[in-house]
Design a protein around this motif. Structure first.
Motif, PDB file in Angstrom:
ATOM      1  N   UNK A   1      66.822 -24.796  45.893  1.00 15.53           N
ATOM      2  CA  UNK A   1      67.348 -23.796  46.794  1.00 15.53           C
ATOM      3  C   UNK A   1      68.817 -24.105  47.066  1.00 15.53           C
ATOM      4  N   UNK A   2      69.666 -23.099  47.000  1.00 14.68           N
ATOM      5  CA  UNK A   2      71.091 -23.250  47.246  1.00 14.68           C
ATOM      6  C   UNK A   2      71.357 -23.060  48.727  1.00 14.68           C
ATOM      7  N   UNK A   3      71.956 -24.062  49.353  1.00 16.00           N
ATOM      8  CA  UNK A   3      72.246 -23.985  50.775  1.00 16.00           C
ATOM      9  C   UNK A   3      73.523 -23.202  51.015  1.00 16.00           C
ATOM     10  N   UNK A   4      73.545 -22.440  52.092  1.00 16.43           N
ATOM     11  CA  UNK A   4      74.739 -21.697  52.473  1.00 16.43           C
ATOM     12  C   UNK A   4      75.749 -22.679  53.072  1.00 16.43           C
ATOM     13  N   UNK A   5      76.965 -22.736  52.543  1.00 15.64           N
ATOM     14  CA  UNK A   5      77.956 -23.644  53.120  1.00 15.64           C
ATOM     15  C   UNK A   5      78.518 -23.077  54.413  1.00 15.64           C
ATOM     16  N   UNK A   6      79.070 -23.927  55.223  1.00 18.50           N
ATOM     17  CA  UNK A   6      79.749 -23.494  56.434  1.00 18.50           C
ATOM     18  C   UNK A   6      81.170 -23.120  56.052  1.00 18.50           C
ATOM     19  N   UNK A   7      81.565 -21.902  56.345  1.00 15.76           N
ATOM     20  CA  UNK A   7      82.894 -21.446  55.979  1.00 15.76           C
ATOM     21  C   UNK A   7      83.916 -21.656  57.095  1.00 15.76           C
ATOM     22  N   UNK A   8      83.497 -22.210  58.233  1.00 18.61           N
ATOM     23  CA  UNK A   8      84.435 -22.427  59.333  1.00 18.61           C
ATOM     24  C   UNK A   8      85.604 -23.298  58.900  1.00 18.61           C
ATOM     25  N   UNK A   9      85.322 -24.389  58.217  1.00 17.56           N
ATOM     26  CA  UNK A   9      86.401 -25.282  57.794  1.00 17.56           C
ATOM     27  C   UNK A   9      87.266 -24.627  56.725  1.00 17.56           C
ATOM     28  N   UNK A  10      86.675 -23.798  55.868  1.00 16.44           N
ATOM     29  CA  UNK A  10      87.451 -23.130  54.827  1.00 16.44           C
ATOM     30  C   UNK A  10      88.405 -22.102  55.418  1.00 16.44           C
ATOM     31  N   UNK A  11      88.007 -21.435  56.495  1.00 13.50           N
ATOM     32  CA  UNK A  11      88.856 -20.416  57.102  1.00 13.50           C
ATOM     33  C   UNK A  11      90.137 -21.011  57.660  1.00 13.50           C
ATOM     34  N   UNK A  12      90.129 -22.278  57.977  1.00 11.90           N
ATOM     35  CA  UNK A  12      91.307 -22.922  58.534  1.00 11.90           C
ATOM     36  C   UNK A  12      92.322 -23.264  57.448  1.00 11.90           C
ATOM     37  N   UNK A  13      91.905 -23.288  56.220  1.00  6.14           N
ATOM     38  CA  UNK A  13      92.791 -23.628  55.116  1.00  6.14           C
ATOM     39  C   UNK A  13      93.667 -22.430  54.770  1.00  6.14           C
ATOM     40  N   UNK A  14      94.889 -22.701  54.359  1.00  2.29           N
ATOM     41  CA  UNK A  14      95.778 -21.620  53.985  1.00  2.29           C
ATOM     42  C   UNK A  14      95.358 -20.984  52.660  1.00  2.29           C
ATOM     43  N   UNK A  15      95.126 -21.801  51.686  1.00  2.00           N
ATOM     44  CA  UNK A  15      94.803 -21.288  50.356  1.00  2.00           C
ATOM     45  C   UNK A  15      93.966 -22.314  49.617  1.00  2.00           C
ATOM     46  N   UNK A  16      92.922 -21.844  48.985  1.00  2.00           N
ATOM     47  CA  UNK A  16      92.120 -22.702  48.124  1.00  2.00           C
ATOM     48  C   UNK A  16      92.502 -22.356  46.697  1.00  2.00           C
ATOM     49  N   UNK A  17      93.009 -23.341  45.962  1.00  2.00           N
ATOM     50  CA  UNK A  17      93.328 -23.166  44.550  1.00  2.00           C
ATOM     51  C   UNK A  17      92.431 -24.105  43.771  1.00  2.00           C
ATOM     52  N   UNK A  18      91.677 -23.546  42.841  1.00  2.00           N
ATOM     53  CA  UNK A  18      90.753 -24.356  42.054  1.00  2.00           C
ATOM     54  C   UNK A  18      90.790 -23.914  40.604  1.00  2.00           C
ATOM     55  N   UNK A  19      90.721 -24.895  39.713  1.00  2.00           N
ATOM     56  CA  UNK A  19      90.619 -24.612  38.288  1.00  2.00           C
ATOM     57  C   UNK A  19      89.162 -24.775  37.880  1.00  2.00           C
ATOM     58  N   UNK A  20      88.640 -23.799  37.149  1.00  2.00           N
ATOM     59  CA  UNK A  20      87.254 -23.834  36.699  1.00  2.00           C
ATOM     60  C   UNK A  20      87.189 -24.221  35.227  1.00  2.00           C
ATOM     61  N   UNK A  21      86.464 -25.291  34.953  1.00  2.00           N
ATOM     62  CA  UNK A  21      86.188 -25.683  33.583  1.00  2.00           C
ATOM     63  C   UNK A  21      85.290 -24.601  32.976  1.00  2.00           C
ATOM     64  N   UNK A  22      85.372 -24.426  31.683  1.00  2.00           N
ATOM     65  CA  UNK A  22      84.603 -23.364  31.031  1.00  2.00           C
ATOM     66  C   UNK A  22      83.099 -23.533  31.227  1.00  2.00           C
ATOM     67  N   UNK A  23      82.615 -24.768  31.367  1.00  2.00           N
ATOM     68  CA  UNK A  23      81.175 -24.966  31.545  1.00  2.00           C
ATOM     69  C   UNK A  23      80.657 -24.291  32.817  1.00  2.00           C
ATOM     70  N   UNK A  24      81.477 -24.230  33.846  1.00  2.00           N
ATOM     71  CA  UNK A  24      81.079 -23.583  35.102  1.00  2.00           C
ATOM     72  C   UNK A  24      81.026 -22.068  34.914  1.00  2.00           C
ATOM     73  N   UNK A  25      82.002 -21.522  34.234  1.00  2.00           N
ATOM     74  CA  UNK A  25      82.038 -20.078  33.995  1.00  2.00           C
ATOM     75  C   UNK A  25      80.892 -19.665  33.068  1.00  2.00           C
ATOM     76  N   UNK A  26      80.601 -20.488  32.076  1.00  2.00           N
ATOM     77  CA  UNK A  26      79.464 -20.208  31.184  1.00  2.00           C
ATOM     78  C   UNK A  26      78.168 -20.228  31.978  1.00  2.00           C
ATOM     79  N   UNK A  27      78.027 -21.162  32.879  1.00  2.00           N
ATOM     80  CA  UNK A  27      76.845 -21.236  33.731  1.00  2.00           C
ATOM     81  C   UNK A  27      76.694 -19.961  34.555  1.00  2.00           C
TER      82      UNK A  27
END
Length: 135
Positions: A1-27
């Motif tokens: 089961x996938x747990x819902x993350x808490x987005x409170x801490x994310x809302x405080x961030x200015x910008x989330x920049x992430x690079x996705x490896x192809x294995x994640x996109x394929x998944x």
């Protein structure tokens, strides 16, 4: 089961920049309800400023793998990401354990991403990535 993350801490961030490896996109192509697709859906949240990247090399790999696995390539998934065009020669060999993964580090650094999302953590010299780039 996938747990819902808490987005409170994310809302405080200015910008989330992430690079996705192809294995994640394929998944994400293989499962609409898995963790990879769930991460890509973060882009759609209104209160979170995100930019997710893939490289032109990763896009080629995604398409090849979908064809090899007889999985329909879903352009809508990769449209959620900004494509960073990179060109060899690369000079980041010390950050990877497999030279074929070097383009991932090149693009992650070029996009100033602070996160590298991959299922293949063992392919990277994580300590060096963190010390040199904060990734």
């Amino acid at each position: 089961m996938l747990l819902e993350p808490s987005y409170k801490s994310l809302r405080k961030m200015e910008m989330i920049k992430a690079f996705f490896d192809s294995d994640v996109v394929i998944s994400a192509h293989l499962s609409n309800s898995g963790a990879a697709m769930y991460l890509l859906r973060v882009i759609d949240l209104k209160n979170i400023s995100t930019t997710f990247y893939i490289s032109n090399e990763s896009l080629k790999e995604i398409k090849r793998t979908c064809e090899r696995l007889s999985v329909k390539y879903n352009e809508k998934i990769t449209q959620r990401c900004v494509i960073e065009n990179i060109k060899p020669p690369y000079t980041y060999k010390k950050y990877v354990k497999d030279a074929l993964d070097e383009h991932i580090v090149v693009a992650t650094v070029a996009t100033a991403s602070k996160f590298l999302v991959t299922y293949n953590q063992k392919h990277f010299n994580n300590h060096l990535l963190y010390n040199d780039f904060g990734i």
